[in-house]
Design an enzyme around this catalytic site. Structure first.
Site, short mmCIF file in Angstrom:
data_model
loop_
_atom_site.label_atom_id
_atom_site.label_comp_id
_atom_site.label_asym_id
_atom_site.label_seq_id
_atom_site.Cartn_x
_atom_site.Cartn_y
_atom_site.Cartn_z
N ASP A 199 0.83 -1.21 0.00
CA ASP A 199 0.00 0.00 0.00
C ASP A 199 0.86 1.26 0.00
O ASP A 199 2.04 1.23 0.38
CB ASP A 199 -0.87 0.04 1.26
CG ASP A 199 -1.98 -0.99 1.24
OD1 ASP A 199 -1.98 -1.86 0.35
OD2 ASP A 199 -2.86 -0.92 2.13
N HIS A 339 3.75 -2.29 2.94
CA HIS A 339 3.73 -0.92 2.41
C HIS A 339 4.97 -0.65 1.59
O HIS A 339 6.09 -0.97 2.03
CB HIS A 339 3.62 0.09 3.56
CG HIS A 339 2.33 0.01 4.29
ND1 HIS A 339 2.09 -0.96 5.25
CD2 HIS A 339 1.20 0.74 4.19
CE1 HIS A 339 0.84 -0.81 5.71
NE2 HIS A 339 0.28 0.22 5.09
ZN ZN Z 1 -2.52 3.14 3.24
#
Ligand code: ZN
Length: 380
Positions: A199, A339
């Site tokens: 992400d 991430h």
């Molecule tokens: Zn996020």
């Protein structure tokens, strides 16, 4: 259609033509023969082929109503097999047929148009024409030997000698198709696979994650922040070109649990402008899902994707902690949250090869979220 198919002689004339010495069509006939070939192009567009044939003479589509001595065909050679895709006509409409290995002829689903009296333009799925990814050689042939207008010499082959080469690439999808139940936190089955998801990119760490995935010959899923797409378009294109999936993570990383249609729409637009791709996945920032946002996402053709493994890598707990949290929690059809943006991600990048090695050693495969959920790709 059945009648036309019966009257259509399997391409004997074509086969005979291919056996001719290549010098046969050297000189143009005095008057332009209707099907004398001027040019031919064959291009791949996703799952489809675009065929354009231009002739020197004018002809109406009715001229291609099946009869002996008339043909206009794309002949393909692939792995020792020869295939015939021929233009024919039903009434005044041109259409395509394909002749299979056994000699049987059937209609080939295609879009056929005549921009002018000297041009045939057709698009069709290359799989429908019996072709697979890889090297294909092709020629175009035509015959018009059944009338006095053009004597026996009216048989053409382009190129006159040899053949053209076309490399059929695995097609790059332009989107995917979401499906019920619209909100997922893991896969629907029990296969020994996991989906690695990243992400908050694209960012300056994204290419490192892509390198790790490529070195391991696996694919992941990237949930992109729309406002970060600008200036990083080439990263988005690489994510897709490498075979990864991309999804929507809102435009500004907003909490959209109260609704965020515009956040979703503008991110879809940013990704489409960057890469010609329309995602079918949405991940809510902070995992803040609600019936409202799942419904809005569904309205845009987006499945909302949660996770069942969260190493909290964003809090920078250390490479070892990220690694051990993932491999201790991952199971069959897990969706693993990581991430590739939103702050320093060197720990995530460092943990990733070890995560992949350990899960692979345990017998896990790696799939994208669309593959995990069985979401069909869209092409073209
Ligand atoms: Zn996020």
């Amino acid at each position: 259609m059945a009648e036309a198919a019966r009257r259509w002689a399997p391409p004997v004339a074509v086969a005979a033509l291919l056996a001719l010495p290549a010098a046969a069509p050297a000189a143009d006939p005095p008057a332009p023969a209707p099907l004398a070939l001027a040019s031919a192009t064959l291009r791949q567009d996703g799952l489809r082929l675009r065929l354009t044939i231009r002739t020197r003479g004018d002809w109406a589509a009715q001229a291609l109503i099946s009869r002996p001595g008339r043909s206009l065909c794309l002949v393909t050679f692939e792995r020792g097999r020869r295939g015939y895709v021929c233009a024919t006509a039903t009434g005044h409409r041109a259409r395509l047929t394909i002749t299979g290995a056994g000699g049987g002829t059937r209609a080939l689903p295609a879009t056929v148009s005549r921009p002018d009296l000297r041009t045939l333009f057709a698009t069709f799925a290359f799989a429908g024409a019996g072709l697979r990814v890889g090297a294909v050689r092709w020629v175009v042939t035509s015959t018009w030997t059944d009338t006095g207008r053009c004597a026996a010499g009216c048989s053409f082959r382009l190129p006159a000698r040899g053949s053209n080469a076309l490399a059929l690439h695995p097609p790059v999808p332009t989107g995917c198709r979401a499906r019920a139940p619209w909100y997922w936190t893991r896969g629907p089955g029990n296969r020994k696979v996991v989906a690695l998801t990243f992400d908050d990119g694209p960012s300056r760490y994204t290419h490192q994650v892509l390198d790790v995935l490529a070195r391991n010959r696996i694919h992941g899923t990237f949930f992109l922040i729309g406002e970060q797409v600008r200036g990083n378009e080439s990263l988005v294109r690489r994510e897709l070109r490498d075979g990864n999936a991309v999804g929507n993570h809102t435009f500004t990383h907003a909490n959209v649990s109260g609704g965020g249609l515009q956040q979703l729409v503008s991110t879809q637009g940013a990704i489409h402008r960057a890469a010609g791709y329309t995602p079918c996945l949405f991940r809510a920032p902070y995992g803040a899902v609600s019936g409202t946002i799942v419904g809005q996402a569904r309205g845009l053709g987006l499945d909302t994707i949660g996770w069942d493994v969260d190493p909290r890598d964003w809090s920078r707990p250390g490479t070892d902690a990220i690694y051990s949290r993932i491999v201790s929690a991952a199971g069959r059809e897990s969706i693993i949250l990581m991430h590739d943006g939103g702050g320093p991600r060197d720990e995530t990048v460092a943990a990733l090869p070890r995560v992949i090695a350990t899960l692979r050693h345990r017998g896990y495969g790696f799939v994208t979220v669309p593959e995990l959920l069985g979401l069909a790709p869209k092409y073209g």
